[in-house]
Design a protein around this motif. Structure first.
Motif, short mmCIF file in Angstrom:
data_model
loop_
_atom_site.label_atom_id
_atom_site.label_comp_id
_atom_site.label_asym_id
_atom_site.label_seq_id
_atom_site.Cartn_x
_atom_site.Cartn_y
_atom_site.Cartn_z
N UNK A 17 0.80 -1.22 0.00
CA UNK A 17 0.00 0.00 0.00
C UNK A 17 0.83 1.27 0.00
N UNK A 18 2.15 1.15 0.15
CA UNK A 18 2.99 2.36 0.15
C UNK A 18 3.02 2.96 -1.25
N UNK A 19 3.20 4.28 -1.30
CA UNK A 19 3.21 4.99 -2.56
C UNK A 19 4.50 5.77 -2.71
N UNK A 20 5.03 5.76 -3.92
CA UNK A 20 6.29 6.39 -4.26
C UNK A 20 6.14 7.13 -5.58
N UNK A 21 6.83 8.25 -5.70
CA UNK A 21 6.82 9.02 -6.95
C UNK A 21 8.12 8.77 -7.70
N UNK A 22 8.02 8.32 -8.94
CA UNK A 22 9.17 8.15 -9.81
C UNK A 22 9.10 9.31 -10.80
N UNK A 23 10.11 10.18 -10.76
CA UNK A 23 10.07 11.33 -11.67
C UNK A 23 11.49 11.75 -12.05
N UNK A 59 16.52 10.36 -12.93
CA UNK A 59 15.24 9.76 -12.58
C UNK A 59 15.36 9.23 -11.16
N UNK A 60 14.48 9.69 -10.28
CA UNK A 60 14.59 9.36 -8.86
C UNK A 60 13.26 8.83 -8.33
N UNK A 61 13.33 8.22 -7.16
CA UNK A 61 12.15 7.71 -6.47
C UNK A 61 12.07 8.40 -5.12
N UNK A 62 10.94 9.03 -4.84
CA UNK A 62 10.75 9.71 -3.55
C UNK A 62 9.44 9.23 -2.92
N UNK A 63 9.39 9.27 -1.62
CA UNK A 63 8.18 8.89 -0.91
C UNK A 63 7.06 9.85 -1.33
N UNK A 64 5.91 9.32 -1.67
CA UNK A 64 4.80 10.15 -2.15
C UNK A 64 4.31 11.14 -1.10
N UNK A 65 4.66 10.92 0.15
CA UNK A 65 4.22 11.88 1.17
C UNK A 65 4.89 13.25 0.98
N UNK A 66 5.95 13.31 0.17
CA UNK A 66 6.62 14.58 -0.12
C UNK A 66 5.92 15.35 -1.24
N UNK A 67 4.91 14.76 -1.87
CA UNK A 67 4.20 15.42 -2.97
C UNK A 67 3.27 16.50 -2.43
N UNK A 68 3.24 17.62 -3.11
CA UNK A 68 2.32 18.69 -2.70
C UNK A 68 0.91 18.37 -3.20
N UNK A 69 -0.05 19.13 -2.76
CA UNK A 69 -1.43 18.94 -3.19
C UNK A 69 -1.65 19.42 -4.63
N UNK A 70 -0.64 20.02 -5.24
CA UNK A 70 -0.77 20.51 -6.61
C UNK A 70 -0.71 19.37 -7.64
#
Length: 152
Positions: free
Chosen positions: A81-87, A98-109
């Motif tokens: 269930x964990x979420x990660x952003x690959x960008x 290209x990196x992977x960051x914990x999705x909790x660092x994503x803004x509401x934008x």
């Protein structure tokens, strides 16, 4: 007249490119912060991806999302269930842009534009590889990397 329009379009693209490079947002610094140690990072990279969402957000300084005036990435959901952003972005990582960051660092934008269910057939490492190591505004930017990640 046609050559004037072509020249104007080329100039606008150049200015847009300079503006995007200057405001790459979330990343782009030479200081890197890590959420995971090496063993945990290896485990993350080998984790199967069950859900992938193409995400976009406005570039810094803009209040709207329009393809060339946006930053994109893929938010993945793993079995736990964990979420990660690959960008991807210029100087986002040390050995790869290209990196992977914990999705909790994503803004509401950030907004979801497309969803794909990989059913665990792809790993985080597969998406990072599809993103590519080197950023180039014209030849291998975040939008191109994101499309490869979603269609591989």
């Amino acid at each position: 007249m046609s050559s004037c329009i072509t020249l104007l379009c080329a100039l606008l693209l150049l200015l847009l490119g300079l503006s995007v490079e200057a405001s790459s947002g979330e990343g782009g610094s030479t200081t890197h912060s890590y959420d995971l140690s090496k063993p945990s990072l290896t485990q993350l990279y080998n984790s199967p991806v069950f859900k992938a969402e193409l995400m976009k957000r406005p570039l810094n300084g803009f209040s709207f999302t329009l393809a060339p005036l946006s930053h994109s990435g893929v938010r993945v959901t793993l079995a736990d269930g964990s979420q990660w952003l690959v960008h991807k972005g210029e100087d986002y990582g040390v050995s790869s842009d290209t990196v992977v960051v914990d999705a909790r660092h994503m803004s509401s934008a950030w907004q979801v534009f497309q969803t794909c269910n990989f059913h665990g057939t792809k790993t985080v490492a597969d998406l990072v590889a599809a993103g590519g190591t080197d950023y180039s505004f014209f030849f291998d930017n975040c939008l191109m990397a994101t499309q490869r990640m979603m269609t591989q």
